[in-house]
Structures are given as structure tokens and as C-alpha cells.
Scaffold this active site. Structure first.
Site, mmCIF file in Angstrom:
data_model
loop_
_atom_site.group_PDB
_atom_site.id
_atom_site.type_symbol
_atom_site.label_atom_id
_atom_site.label_comp_id
_atom_site.label_asym_id
_atom_site.label_seq_id
_atom_site.Cartn_x
_atom_site.Cartn_y
_atom_site.Cartn_z
ATOM 1 N N ASP B 131 -2.388 2.719 3.030
ATOM 2 C CA ASP B 131 -1.038 2.264 3.347
ATOM 3 C C ASP B 131 -0.876 0.773 3.091
ATOM 4 O O ASP B 131 0.191 0.308 2.708
ATOM 5 C CB ASP B 131 -0.698 2.582 4.815
ATOM 6 C CG ASP B 131 -0.498 4.077 5.020
ATOM 7 O OD1 ASP B 131 -0.318 4.782 3.991
ATOM 8 O OD2 ASP B 131 -0.546 4.538 6.168
ATOM 9 N N CYS B 132 -1.949 0.036 3.316
ATOM 10 C CA CYS B 132 -1.825 -1.406 3.097
ATOM 11 C C CYS B 132 -2.250 -1.823 1.684
ATOM 12 O O CYS B 132 -1.963 -2.943 1.260
ATOM 13 C CB CYS B 132 -2.587 -2.186 4.154
ATOM 14 S SG CYS B 132 -4.197 -1.531 4.555
ATOM 15 N N TYR B 133 -2.953 -0.956 0.957
ATOM 16 C CA TYR B 133 -3.370 -1.261 -0.428
ATOM 17 C C TYR B 133 -2.938 -0.113 -1.341
ATOM 18 O O TYR B 133 -3.741 0.767 -1.659
ATOM 19 C CB TYR B 133 -4.883 -1.473 -0.496
ATOM 20 C CG TYR B 133 -5.356 -2.691 0.262
ATOM 21 C CD1 TYR B 133 -5.096 -3.970 -0.223
ATOM 22 C CD2 TYR B 133 -6.046 -2.562 1.467
ATOM 23 C CE1 TYR B 133 -5.512 -5.094 0.479
ATOM 24 C CE2 TYR B 133 -6.460 -3.679 2.168
ATOM 25 C CZ TYR B 133 -6.197 -4.944 1.670
ATOM 26 O OH TYR B 133 -6.600 -6.044 2.346
#
Lengths: 135, 387
Positions: B131-133
Site C-alpha cells: 500500500d505504501c510502495y
């Protein structure tokens, strides 16, 4: 008496001639064959050391050239990229003839072509891949 | 009363441009002519140097975050795999890692050399999306300027002495000690002898964690003791180990290094490695440090090991000193064996000289170790248990 060391480059049409016979009989040259790759019908190279009176050496040289053979000084066949060399000495470890040595004063690499027999061991031994030998 | 100097006194003299600095080679005739006490009074710092193959080396690189960001896990630089199991855009590139295209001739050391030489390097990386990358792959070119950090961090460098190598077998061996000709056709060795850093401080009095050093042409530090630090090795009466002993883990800013002192190399049939130049200053705190730093090649012994026996414990063919090794010929059981170095004494001198000039100019000060290196460590073999 004078000694000369060089590589004889034979074109294919010369590789079956008895040239050393003529050099010995006609020019009284003492021949030391140090290394060779030659077979009849193909081009070849011979690393030789000639020892004779200066005029006989000159005569022998002219004779070989008239037969279409190139005489190449060995230092033109061994290329050392000296400006990139770090003088580690790894090549001197395998140079059994002492052509590559480290100076005992400033520890820089020295190359003495007159001692080289173009064995090519230094090519693989140089960790920086700075030596090429054409033979 | 013995001579005694503090780091502060020495640094004060360095700051004023008054420090007396000599190399570990220059101090030898000084001591022979003037004696230990006089030299201890006059000299403030002795510089050492070495430039040899240091396989246990590599660089931490931080590439910076792209948009959309990626958590790189598989990373290649010029087709050389780098370790990506640290955070999102950090990697460790080992010097001896081979390229997947031409690993025999090109490896991590060459990538590091290319970066230092200002060349563009091809970066490919893949990662699992999170989700963050959200990005799963990048492909492009970087150089030393464009990335955030490039930290040379070497787990084991600057071996305190090392064995010399020869070969009793009937065939040529291609080793990390160079090409060893058959039937004792040659012997190789790899330290700079009297200029070698840890041989000038054999008991690790001044070289320790936090010691400032010359590394690859810039200022760096001793980060820790090195892997395989073997301080329990046998020593002579002068305290100098007679075989591989102490090692150092070193750190420095790759962005500040130059190709004069950092060169990629390949040992035939062994693979890539890196030649790295390191110099360490040794403060002359007292007469004992003069005795240590005036060690001569003839006072430093090592074992000549037979690589013809391809086991972990190879037989020792002889015990030799560096004066003999550097003469170009040693005699073992009446047999003459030609010798050759693998580390550049020419460059070692250049490094010791350059470090000397830095200190003389006042641009390089000293400090005591934050912590001393352990003096009781030894090296264990691999202990494999059946699962």
C-alpha cells in the site's frame, strides 16, 4: 657477436620453406627458437633469438624480408597499459624469464622486452587486465 | 623519565602546523641513528599505508525514492546483484559479487570503481507492491552524484600480516594469492611489510574503534574490529603476529574517494575483488610506540603455505620474513623460489606520504580509540550440525 630477439611472422606461402637452414648455412646465425605456432600452408609466428656478427644479422634480416617474412620487435607485441598499472607485482610472480620485474628501489613495474618469450602467463595474472600479448 | 605525549598535545602541534610526521619506513633509519628516546621526543606521528586486494569490501547505497515509490527487493547494478533486503531504497553491493552476464570479469568492485570514476550505472530493481510502495519495478541510470549516500563499509580489511603462498602440486593454481606456478615455481605474499598499518601497532594501543584513517583517498574511520579478527595469533618476541591476526572493519564516504586508491580487479579463475588503499596514522605517545613503529621487514615473519594441498589447513612449507620475501627470492629446503608481492609497495609508500602531508598541513587530526580492539579473539572454523 650481437643478439637480437623478435617475432617472425610468416605468410602462408612461406611456412614450408627451410629458412632456418639458410640462416645457419649462409649467414652463420645461431638461432634459438623460444616459441612458435606454425604449420605448413598456414600463417605462423616464431619467437626467435639470433646471435651472429652484426653484418650477418643484417644479411639474415634482409634475406627473411626478401622471402616475405615480417620481423616484429617483441615490445610491439606486448602491450602494457602502464598509466593504469598500480605496480602490485602479480604479473612478476609468473614471469619466469624476469622480463617483468619490480624495481627494488621505487617498486614500480619494469618491462624488459629482451627477456620476454611471449608465454602470455602475465595476461591472466594481471588482476587489472592491463596486459595484452599478440602471438 | 620516559617520554610521554598526549593526543591533545599532538593535535595542538598539528593545528599549528608544527607536527613532526614521518612514514613507518622513514622512522627506521632515524631510530638506528638517533635512538628510541630521541625519536620519541622529536616525532609526533608515524604514517602507514597499504594497497592490496581487500575482498571483504562493499558499499551501502541509497538511491532515493521515486514516484510512485518502490520497495526494492531484487536489485542489479550493471547486471551485478546487490542485496536489497534493507528498507525500500537501500542496498549493499559486495565487491566480489559477479555480474550475471560476465561474472568472471566484471563484478561489484567494477561497479564501485565505475561510480567513483563518475560513470553512469544501470539500475534495475523489482519489489512486491504494498500500500505504501505501489511501484513494482524501475529501470534506468544513476551515478554517484544522483544518489543520496554511497558509504564504503568493509567488514574485513587491512589484515595484520598474511600468509605467503606457494604450490607443491604439478599444475598451475589460480588463487586469491595470484597464479601459483607448479612445483614451487613461485611464492606470493600480500602485505606492505614495515609500512603495513597493524604491523606498526601490533598490540592495538592506538588503532581502535573510531580511529581516523586514509581510505580510498579520503578520511574515514575504523568502524569496528574486522571479521575473522584473530588477535590470539602466535606472536614473536617483538609482539608482531607471525601469521594472519587482527583485522579492521572500515568505513568511508565513497563520494569523496578517487580511483588512484580504489581499483577493481579480477583474479583469474577466482573472480572480482577490489584493490583499496588504506593508511593509518599512529601517534608517538611514548618510547614503546617508537619501538613498534620502527619495526623492520626482517622483524616481521609469516608462514609460507602450500596451496597445492587444497584443504582448510594447508601445510606450512617454511617460516620467512619480509626482507627475504621482498628480495625476490627465498630458499626453502635448499630450493630457490622466486617471490612476488600482490599488494603494491609503490602505492603503500604514496599513501603513507600523502597522509603525512595531510597531517603536516594541519588538515587531519588524531583521536584516541573510542574503544580498543579485542586482544583475545580467535577464528572459528565452520561448525555445521546435521539438521
Amino acid at each position: 657477436m650481437k643478439k637480437l630477439r623478435f617475432i617472425l611472422e610468416f605468410p602462408p606461402e612461406c611456412s614450408d620453406k627451410p629458412l632456418t637452414y639458410h640462416l645457419v648455412k649462409d649467414y652463420d646465425i645461431k638461432i634459438n627458437i623460444l616459441r612458435g605456432t606454425i604449420s605448413a600452408g598456414k600463417e605462423g609466428k616464431l619467437l626467435v633469438e639470433f646471435e651472429a656478427l652484426e653484418e650477418n644479422l643484417e644479411g639474415g634480416r634482409k634475406f627473411l624480408e626478401s622471402e616475405g617474412i615480417r620481423l616484429v620487435p617483441i615490445d610491439r607485441q606486448v602491450v602494457l597499459e602502464k598509466e593504469k598499472c598500480i605496480h602490485c607485482g602479480a604479473c612478476t610472480a609468473v614471469c619466469f624469464t624476469g622480463a617483468l620485474i619490480l624495481s627494488q628501489t621505487d617498486w614500480q613495474l619494469l618491462f624488459e622486452p629482451d627477456k620476454c618469450v611471449a608465454c602470455q602467463l602475465c595476461v591472466e595474472a594481471c588482476p587489472l587486465n592491463l596486459i595484452t600479448v599478440s602471438f | 623519565m620516559g617520554i610521554s605525549k598526549t593526543y591533545d598535545e599532538i593535535n595542538h602541534r598539528i593545528a599549528k602546523g608544527e607536527a613532526v610526521v614521518v612514514t613507518a619506513e622513514e622512522i627506521v633509519p632515524m631510530v638506528e641513528e638517533q635512538g628510541v628516546k630521541e625519536v620519541a621526543k622529536r616525532v609526533d606521528v608515524v604514517t602507514t599505508g597499504t594497497l592490496g586486494a581487500m575482498c571483504s569490501s562493499g558499499a551501502f547505497l541509497n538511491f532515493g525514492h521515486g514516484d510512485p515509490p518502490i520497495k526494492m527487493s531484487k536489485i542489479w547494478l550493471n547486471d551485478v546483484p546487490a542485496y536489497g533486503g534493507i528498507a525500500a531504497v537501500d542496498a549493499y553491493l559486495g565487491a566480489t559479487e559477479g555480474s550475471e552476464r560476465n561474472g568472471a570479469m566484471y563484478g561489484g568492485a567494477h561497479v564501485i570503481e565505475d561510480l567513483v570514476g563518475g560513470k553512469k550505472v544501470h539500475l534495475r530493481a523489482y519489489g512486491k507492491t504494498t500500500d505504501c510502495y505501489p511501484n513494482k519495478g524501475v529501470d534506468g541510470y544513476i551515478d554517484l552524484e544522483s544518489i543520496n549516500e554511497a558509504i564504503l563499509f568493509n567488514p574485513r580489511n587491512v589484515y595484520q600480516n598474511y600468509t605467503a603462498a606457494t604450490n607443491s602440486s604439478g599444475k598451475t593454481l589460480h588463487t586469491y594469492m595470484g597464479s601459483l606456478l607448479p612445483k614451487f615455481g613461485n611464492a606470493t605474499y600480500s602485505t606492505s611489510g614495515l609500512l603495513s598499518p597493524l604491523l606498526n601497532d601490533p598490540e592495538y594501543r592506538t588503532i581502535g574503534i573510531g580511529t581516523p584513517i586514509f581510505i580510498g583517498g579520503t578520511r574515514g574511520y575504523v568502524a569496528w574490529y574486522g571479521t575473522q579478527h584473530n588477535s590470539s595469533a602466535d606472536r614473536g618476541e617483538n609482539g608482531v603476529p607471525m601469521g594472519p591476526a587482527g583485522t579492521l572493519s572500515l568505513i568511508g564516504d565513497l563520494k569523496e574517494m578517487n580511483g588512484e586508491y580504489l581499483r577493481a580487479a579480477v583474479f583469474h579463475n577466482y573472480g572480482p575483488t577490489i584493490f583499496l588503499g588504506v593508511g593509518i596514522p599512529i601517534p608517538i605517545l611514548d618510547e614503546e610506540m617508537v619501538k613498534y613503529t620502527s619495526v623492520r621487514d626482517r622483524d616481521i615473519y609469516t608462514s609460507l603455505v602450500d596451496f597445492g594441498v587444497q584443504r582448510r589447513s594447508r601445510p606450512i612449507a617454511a617460516r620467512v620474513n619480509y626482507e627475504e620475501l621482498k628480495s625476490g627470492e627465498i630458499f626453502v629446503d635448499g630450493r630457490s623460489i622466486p617471490t612476488a608481492p600482490l599488494s603494491s609497495f609503490y602505492k603503500a609508500r604514496q599513501i603513507a606520504q600523502e597522509l603525512k602531508e595531510w597531517i603536516q598541513e594541519g588538515s587531519f587530526s588524531l583521536n584516541p580509540p573510542v574503544e580498543r580492539l579485542p586482544g583475545d579473539k580467535f577464528v572459528n572454523p565452520l561448525k555445521l550440525e546435521e539438521g
